[in-house]
Write a protein that holds these residues in place. Structure first.
Motif, short mmCIF file in Angstrom:
data_model
loop_
_atom_site.label_atom_id
_atom_site.label_comp_id
_atom_site.label_asym_id
_atom_site.label_seq_id
_atom_site.Cartn_x
_atom_site.Cartn_y
_atom_site.Cartn_z
N LEU A 93 14.14 9.36 5.24
CA LEU A 93 13.36 10.59 5.47
C LEU A 93 12.12 10.60 4.58
CD1 LEU A 93 13.02 13.32 6.89
CD2 LEU A 93 14.39 14.36 5.06
N GLN A 94 12.32 10.20 3.32
CA GLN A 94 11.18 10.18 2.38
C GLN A 94 10.09 9.22 2.88
OE1 GLN A 94 10.82 12.34 -0.24
NE2 GLN A 94 8.72 11.55 -0.16
N TYR A 95 10.50 8.07 3.40
CA TYR A 95 9.50 7.12 3.93
C TYR A 95 8.73 7.76 5.09
CZ TYR A 95 11.80 3.29 1.35
OH TYR A 95 12.32 2.48 0.39
N ALA A 96 9.45 8.48 5.94
CA ALA A 96 8.79 9.13 7.08
C ALA A 96 7.79 10.18 6.59
CB ALA A 96 9.83 9.75 8.01
N VAL A 97 8.20 10.95 5.59
CA VAL A 97 7.33 11.99 5.03
C VAL A 97 6.09 11.35 4.38
CG1 VAL A 97 7.18 13.73 3.18
CG2 VAL A 97 9.17 13.69 4.72
N ASP A 98 6.29 10.28 3.63
CA ASP A 98 5.16 9.60 2.97
C ASP A 98 4.14 9.12 4.01
OD1 ASP A 98 6.54 9.97 0.62
OD2 ASP A 98 7.21 7.88 0.44
N SER A 99 4.67 8.49 5.05
CA SER A 99 3.79 7.98 6.10
C SER A 99 3.03 9.13 6.77
CB SER A 99 4.64 7.21 7.12
OG SER A 99 3.93 6.96 8.28
N TRP A 100 3.72 10.27 6.96
CA TRP A 100 3.07 11.45 7.57
C TRP A 100 1.87 11.89 6.75
CZ3 TRP A 100 1.87 16.54 6.47
CH2 TRP A 100 1.58 17.36 7.57
N TRP A 101 2.03 11.88 5.42
CA TRP A 101 0.91 12.33 4.57
C TRP A 101 -0.30 11.42 4.71
CZ3 TRP A 101 -0.05 16.93 2.75
CH2 TRP A 101 1.03 17.82 2.61
N TRP A 102 -0.03 10.13 4.84
CA TRP A 102 -1.14 9.19 5.04
C TRP A 102 -1.82 9.46 6.39
CZ3 TRP A 102 -4.54 6.58 2.62
CH2 TRP A 102 -5.26 5.58 3.25
N GLY A 103 -1.04 9.72 7.42
CA GLY A 103 -1.60 10.04 8.73
C GLY A 103 -2.39 11.35 8.70
N ARG A 104 -1.86 12.32 7.95
CA ARG A 104 -2.51 13.63 7.81
C ARG A 104 -3.92 13.47 7.23
NH1 ARG A 104 -4.02 17.22 9.36
NH2 ARG A 104 -3.98 19.42 8.79
N GLU A 105 -4.01 12.53 6.29
CA GLU A 105 -5.27 12.23 5.62
C GLU A 105 -6.37 11.80 6.60
OE1 GLU A 105 -6.25 10.86 1.36
OE2 GLU A 105 -4.65 12.03 2.16
N TYR A 106 -5.98 11.27 7.75
CA TYR A 106 -6.95 10.77 8.74
C TYR A 106 -6.89 11.54 10.05
CZ TYR A 106 -8.56 7.30 5.58
OH TYR A 106 -9.15 6.71 4.50
N GLY B 267 0.83 -1.21 0.00
CA GLY B 267 0.00 0.00 0.00
C GLY B 267 0.86 1.25 0.00
N VAL B 268 0.47 2.23 -0.81
CA VAL B 268 1.22 3.48 -0.91
C VAL B 268 1.35 4.12 0.48
CG1 VAL B 268 -0.85 4.86 -1.44
CG2 VAL B 268 1.38 5.64 -2.22
N ASN B 269 2.48 4.69 0.78
CA ASN B 269 2.73 5.39 2.05
C ASN B 269 2.45 4.51 3.28
OD1 ASN B 269 3.16 7.44 0.23
ND2 ASN B 269 1.55 8.78 0.97
N PHE B 270 2.70 3.20 3.15
CA PHE B 270 2.49 2.24 4.26
C PHE B 270 1.02 2.18 4.69
CE2 PHE B 270 6.73 4.14 4.68
CZ PHE B 270 7.52 3.00 4.48
C1 LIG Z 1 1.78 9.83 -0.18
O1 LIG Z 1 2.84 10.70 0.16
C2 LIG Z 1 3.08 11.76 -0.77
C3 LIG Z 1 4.19 12.66 -0.24
O2 LIG Z 1 5.35 12.01 -0.03
C4 LIG Z 1 1.83 12.60 -0.95
O3 LIG Z 1 2.07 13.58 -1.95
C5 LIG Z 1 0.66 11.72 -1.33
O4 LIG Z 1 -0.51 12.52 -1.34
C6 LIG Z 1 0.49 10.62 -0.32
N1 LIG Z 1 -0.63 9.76 -0.69
C7 LIG Z 1 -1.44 9.21 0.21
C8 LIG Z 1 -2.56 8.38 -0.32
O5 LIG Z 1 -1.26 9.35 1.41
#
Ligand SMILES: *[C@@H]1O[C@H](CO)[C@@H](O)[C@H](O)[C@H]1NC(C)=O
Ligand SMILES: *[C@@H]1O[C@H](CO)[C@@H](O)[C@H](O)[C@H]1NC(C)=O
Ligand SMILES: *[C@@H]1O[C@H](CO)[C@@H](O)[C@H](O)[C@H]1NC(C)=O
Ligand SMILES: *[C@@H]1O[C@H](CO)[C@@H](O)[C@H](O)[C@H]1NC(C)=O
Ligand SMILES: *[C@@H]1O[C@H](CO)[C@@H](O)[C@H](O)[C@H]1NC(C)=O
Ligand SMILES: *[C@@H]1O[C@H](CO)[C@@H](O)[C@H](O)[C@H]1NC(C)=O
Length: 289
Positions: A139-152, A102-105
């Motif tokens: 760092l990129q993995y941490a940032v990706d995971s943060w965005w998924w957490g931000r979503e919720y 799954g994208v962004n863990f």
């Molecule tokens: C995944 O992370 C990237 C940033 O690194 C962000 O732009 C993207 O919206 C994220 N997607 C989801 C589904 O969280």
């Protein structure tokens, strides 16, 4: 599974906390095991746990609260404490494998994955970034995971609109005379209004670690919101973090599930410690003491 992981935490504490003395009321307050032996014990416990990972990088057991990500974090912390890079390559591989589901863990294979599961990988990646000489992949993995957490996570906009994208209920705005901004949902189920101590705690720590790593104010703001949410909505009178609060305005809003688990308070302490060290804010320091 929990046992080797716990042992590692204790032994690592002993490796790093040389100057700290346990209270004399503890059964064995003085750790006399030599350093090399402690390192060996911690390494052996980690290797036992690593043996139980599946081919998809997760533990065989039901993973509801981020325990796989916690193991990854401890691999990085072990290397940081012992000044090695024993697990750097393995971690790089494991993160890659987990990303395949799954994208962004985001996906642990459950119909409605737990947000804490995903964020635990981000938390681990943020530690790996520091452990391995600021390796940008981590760092990129941490940032990706943060965005998924931000979503919720409940943003100011969502709370003032009273609705959350993807959630099928009206959001409550205020509980306990305080805003719900900063709370993170338990999972992705559109019917589930539980906003959770685990998920909010992981998001707090991850945001604080990213604030420290990047100096981007966006992460500092997120960390502050999570911390405020945890203090105002989930802390009980003894300041212990409780499990969840309900956020559906039309179905017993603001009900607190008062179970406590050490992980939730532990995440809050880690988050506050990182925040206090980064911001030098005295009131954040006092919150954690
Ligand atoms: C995944 O992370 C990237 C940033 O690194 C962000 O732009 C993207 O919206 C994220 N997607 C989801 C589904 O969280
Ligand atoms: C702890 O153990 C060490 C080694 O046996 C000893 O030198 C030290 O005095 C002990 N400290 C305390 C506080 O008991
Ligand atoms: C850590 O290891 C590096 C390289 O092996 C060495 O240069 C450095 O002095 C070590 N640091 C500590 C604190 O042991
Ligand atoms: C939203 O909730 C209503 C009533 O609880 C239910 O009938 C409907 O199927 C739900 N929709 C989705 C997309 O989950
Ligand atoms: C609710 O909060 C407001 C300001 O945040 C404060 O003025 C008020 O006294 C509080 N009410 C209660 C019942 O605690
Ligand atoms: C310090 O933290 C507190 C509590 O989060 C916050 O209200 C205050 O604005 C912060 N102070 C500074 C100087 O950032």
């Amino acid at each position: 599974m929990a046992i080797p992981v716990l042992v590692v935490v204790l032994v690592l504490t002993a490796i790093r906390g040389v100057a700290q003395v346990a209270p004399a009321s503890w059964r064995k307050s003085n750790i006399t095991t030599p350093l090399a032996e402690r390192v060996r014990l911690a390494g052996a416990a980690l290797d036992t746990a690593i043996d139980r990972l599946r081919i998809d990088g997760y533990f065989f057991t039901n993973d509801a609260t981020g325990i796989t990500g916690d193991l990854y974090a401890q691999m990085a912390l072990f290397d940081m404490a012992t000044n090695r890079s024993k697990y750097e390559n393995a971690l790089g591989q494991y993160f890659k494998v987990v990303l395949q589901s799954g994208v962004n863990f985001s996906n642990s294979g459950l119909t409605h994955p737990f947000i804490s599961d995903s964020l635990a990988f981000g938390h681990a990646a943020a530690h790996a970034y520091t452990a391995y000489g600021k390796n940008p992949t981590f760092l990129q993995y941490a940032v990706d995971s943060w965005w998924w957490g931000r979503e919720y996570t409940l943003s100011k906009q969502a709370v003032s609109a009273g609705k959350f994208p993807g959630m099928n209920f009206t959001l409550v705005k205020i509980c306990h005379n305080a805003s719900m901004v900063g709370g993170t949902f338990q999972n992705t189920d559109p019917q589930n209004s539980l906003v959770e101590g685990y998920a909010s705690g992981y998001f707090l720590v991850l945001s604080a670690l990213l604030a420290e790593a990047t100096a981007d104010p966006m992460y500092l703001q997120a960390a502050t919101e999570s911390s405020t949410f945890i203090q105002s909505q989930l802390s009980n009178v003894q300041k212990i973090v409780q499990a969840d609060i309900t956020a559906d305005a039309n179905s017993s809003p603001c009900s607190v599930i008062s179970d406590t688990d050490p992980t939730e308070s532990g995440l809050m302490f880690e988050g506050l410690a990182v925040l206090a060290s980064y911001t030098k804010n005295i009131s954040t320091q006092n919150l954690g003491s």
